[in-house]
Design an enzyme around this catalytic site. Structure first.
Site, PDB file in Angstrom:
ATOM      1  N   ASP A  20       0.832  -1.195   0.000  1.00 60.57           N
ATOM      2  CA  ASP A  20       0.000   0.000   0.000  1.00 60.57           C
ATOM      3  C   ASP A  20       0.876   1.258   0.000  1.00 60.57           C
ATOM      4  O   ASP A  20       1.920   1.294   0.651  1.00 60.57           O
ATOM      5  CB  ASP A  20      -0.856  -0.053   1.275  1.00 60.57           C
ATOM      6  CG  ASP A  20      -1.850   1.080   1.367  1.00 60.57           C
ATOM      7  OD1 ASP A  20      -2.748   1.130   0.528  1.00 60.57           O
ATOM      8  OD2 ASP A  20      -1.729   1.906   2.292  1.00 60.57           O
ATOM      9  N   GLU A  47       1.740  -0.501  -4.899  1.00 59.22           N
ATOM     10  CA  GLU A  47       0.829   0.580  -5.285  1.00 59.22           C
ATOM     11  C   GLU A  47       1.652   1.856  -5.363  1.00 59.22           C
ATOM     12  O   GLU A  47       1.902   2.507  -4.354  1.00 59.22           O
ATOM     13  CB  GLU A  47      -0.301   0.741  -4.267  1.00 59.22           C
ATOM     14  CG  GLU A  47      -1.308   1.793  -4.710  1.00 59.22           C
ATOM     15  CD  GLU A  47      -2.123   2.392  -3.569  1.00 59.22           C
ATOM     16  OE1 GLU A  47      -3.255   2.804  -3.814  1.00 59.22           O
ATOM     17  OE2 GLU A  47      -1.624   2.481  -2.428  1.00 59.22           O
TER      18      GLU A  47
END
Ligand code: CA
Length: 617
Positions: free
Chosen positions: A335, A364
């Site tokens: 993330d 990400e």
């Protein structure tokens, strides 16, 4: 036993109880001990144990266990914490080691379990470009256990009428649909986190962790999580764990007593990140912008970790290794990677991959140019020498370009010409096979919204997603063209219809889906299964032809097969000649369109309006 012996025995037992009673009256000196267990035979021999309890820093520590050495005790400015570093050498056998704490003559013993690793754990297979990933938010997928919707001691219960509140989906719900996913042709599952997240609001997404060693009871138990990953594994689905190194949650128990003054990146008052990830790659950037990007908080309830502190780094590394080791995790999704100090993020990911060399990791890195995306893929020849340690990155720009292309009219730089140009930039990448492609995810508008429910455009997007280089990620509900609300944060997080027993229909079944939903579902399922069974769409080379007149043609090919993808982005049927594609077609005059099974005569091609044909030559 004679009377005297009985008397002595009773006296002895009484004394034992007394002495035990005396001990328990002084309640345990340690209220938290993490990780809650560890393993022998790890590649990284060092173990950090975090002890939390009133003035625990003043306790003397000893351990007597063969093969285990207490190397050092690290203290911070908070006397309620002690960090013990052990070496679990290769001589250490699985078992329970006693850690003895003493204060003068007073002693307390903590039994700590060192488990045996599962055979093959270190060399487990990761996901690859052969996989198709399904992303779901457990709270919005299926409520498999309504009994855990509200739990005593947890702030938020269920309120399905409000998209910002919890809806009750859970691990049991995911487990119940694993066969459905396998049948659809899914081979990897990425869920948003399951960790304990006891925030007073927005707890449903679980990105604000309040306990790293506990699955949120509203999601299930620690054992349920392990069981879910095992069932995925047994059904040919690789489970991808969502790793969040940037922040924890404002309700984490640390916030009552921070482990150290530099555990988090602190500001005089709440200071958000500038969310401008360009600062990392911009050669003209200011230090102020970079600091704000990385040390600003993602949200007020997401305290920003200071990974520069080795205690934090080790703690987090172990927390994720713990769940990988305990379960059947086959991949990681990282993330908000660029919100971290990326050099530390890279080191963090590599430290996990050292333990699991085949573990694949997708980052990400939400940047909007191929050059920046390429910067974040491991193996890229970056001028500054940076290597992200991320074998895979998400192609965020592809999503934009595809949404635009399908909705635009054709021009020199619009429509399919724009889409084609995206791939013409692929020279920047270290490995295009490991680009993760998607039409939508939990943070952006649904593709159904982007095409305003036009089934033709929607199927075009699916076909292009499934046939381009890289591997696809499908967001839950995409298979039924689940609707959303454009431009709202939670408008792309609707419940899957049929995931709740009170739902009026069950879209997990053919009978519960509308005609249009079944059309989309069947179409995607065919594409998924074709991709799953044909390496040409997984790792085959790609050759594209410059779009002309709204027709875009590309090929995927390897030694076994050639697939021709023909896209008509016009609102009218188009007739086209195949001469231009002779270098790929050779003398071939017939091809089978894989979603319809129709044989196409390549001497006489008329492709309908807004259609993609996926043809095996
Ligand atoms: Ca539930």
């Amino acid at each position: 036993m004679n009377r005297r012996n009985i008397f002595l025995t009773i006296l002895f037992l009484s004394l034992c109880v007394l002495s035990f009673g005396a001990n328990t009256k002084n309640k345990s000196w340690v209220s938290r001990l993490e990780p809650i267990n560890w393993w022998t035979g790890m590649q990284h021999a060092e173990l950090q144990l975090m002890l939390f309890g009133p003035n625990i820093s003043d306790a003397t520590v000893a351990v007597d266990y063969e093969g285990v050495l207490l190397k050092r005790k690290v203290l911070t400015d908070n006397p309620d914490y002690a960090f013990l570093y052990f070496d679990i050498t290769e001589n250490a056998k699985p078992g329970t080691m006693n850690i003895v704490l003493s204060r003068g003559k007073k002693k307390q013993t903590i039994a700590y379990e060192l488990k045996a690793r599962r055979e093959g754990s270190a060399l487990r297979a990761g996901f690859t470009e052969a996989d198709a990933v399904y992303l779901l938010m457990p709270d919005r997928f299926v409520n498999g256990n309504p009994a855990n919707d509200s739990i005593k001691g947890y702030h938020q219960g269920v309120n399905r009428a409000d998209l910002s509140k919890r809806h009750g989906g859970d691990i049991e719900g995911v487990i119940s649909k694993i066969p459905y996913l396998a049948d659809l042709g899914i081979t990897a599952l990425w869920t948003t986190p399951f960790f304990d997240n006891n925030d007073t609001q927005y707890s449903y997404h679980h990105y604000g962790v309040s306990d790293y060693y506990k699955i949120d009871p509203r999601m299930g138990s620690n054992e349920d999580f392990v069981r879910m990953t095992k069932i995925c594994h047994d059904n040919g689905i690789k489970y991808i764990l969502d790793v969040v190194p940037n922040h924890c949650g404002g309700s984490h128990w640390w916030m009552q007593s921070k482990p150290s003054a530099d555990w988090f990146n602190e500001w005089p008052q709440f200071t958000s990140s500038n969310y401008r990830m360009t600062a990392w790659t911009d050669p003209h950037r200011s230090e102020a912008d970079l600091t704000r990007l990385t040390k600003g908080w993602f949200a007020p309830n997401m305290p920003d970790f200071n990974l520069n502190n080795p205690l934090v780094f080790d703690y987090l590394r172990q927390a994720y290794v713990f769940w990988i080791e305990r379960s059947y995790v086959a991949g990681l999704r990282v993330d908000t990677y660029p919100y971290n100090d990326i050099k530390l993020a890279a080191k963090f990911i590599q430290s996990i991959r050292d333990e699991y060399p085949n573990m694949n990791v997708v980052g990400e890195c939400w940047v909007k140019t191929p050059a920046e995306t390429a910067y974040y893929q491991s193996g890229n020849n970056n001028k500054d020498g940076f290597d992200s340690c991320l074998p895979s990155v998400m192609d965020f720009l592809l999503k934009d370009v595809l949404h635009e292309a399908i909705n635009q009219s054709e021009g020199w730089e619009s429509g399919m010409a724009r889409y084609y140009a995206h791939y013409a930039q692929d020279f920047v990448y270290a490995n295009t096979n490991l680009l993760m492609n998607f039409l939508d995810n939990h943070d952006i508008d649904r593709f159904s919204t982007a095409v305003k429910g036009d089934v033709r455009k929607y199927k075009m997007g699916l076909a292009m997603l499934m046939t381009t280089r890289g591997y696809p990620q499908i967001y839950y509900g995409t298979e039924i063209m689940l609707e959303g609300i454009a431009g709202t944060y939670e408008g792309h997080r609707f419940d899957f219809p049929g995931g709740w027993k009170e739902d009026t229909r069950n879209a997990f079944t053919r009978a519960g889906r509308t005609e249009a939903e079944n059309e989309v579902f069947d179409y995607l399922k065919k594409l998924l299964h074709y991709r799953k069974n044909n390496t040409v769409l997984q790792s085959g080379r790609m050759k594209q032809f410059i779009p002309q007149d709204g027709i875009y043609v590309y090929f995927r090919y390897n030694n076994e097969k050639t697939v021709m993808v023909m896209t008509n982005n016009n609102e009218v049927e188009k007739e086209l000649e195949m001469k231009r594609f002779a270098e790929m077609l050779g003398g071939i005059t017939k091809a089978t369109e894989i979603t319809s099974g129709k044989v196409i005569d390549l001497n006489n091609v008329k492709i309908p309006a807004k259609t993609v044909w996926v043809m095996e030559l």
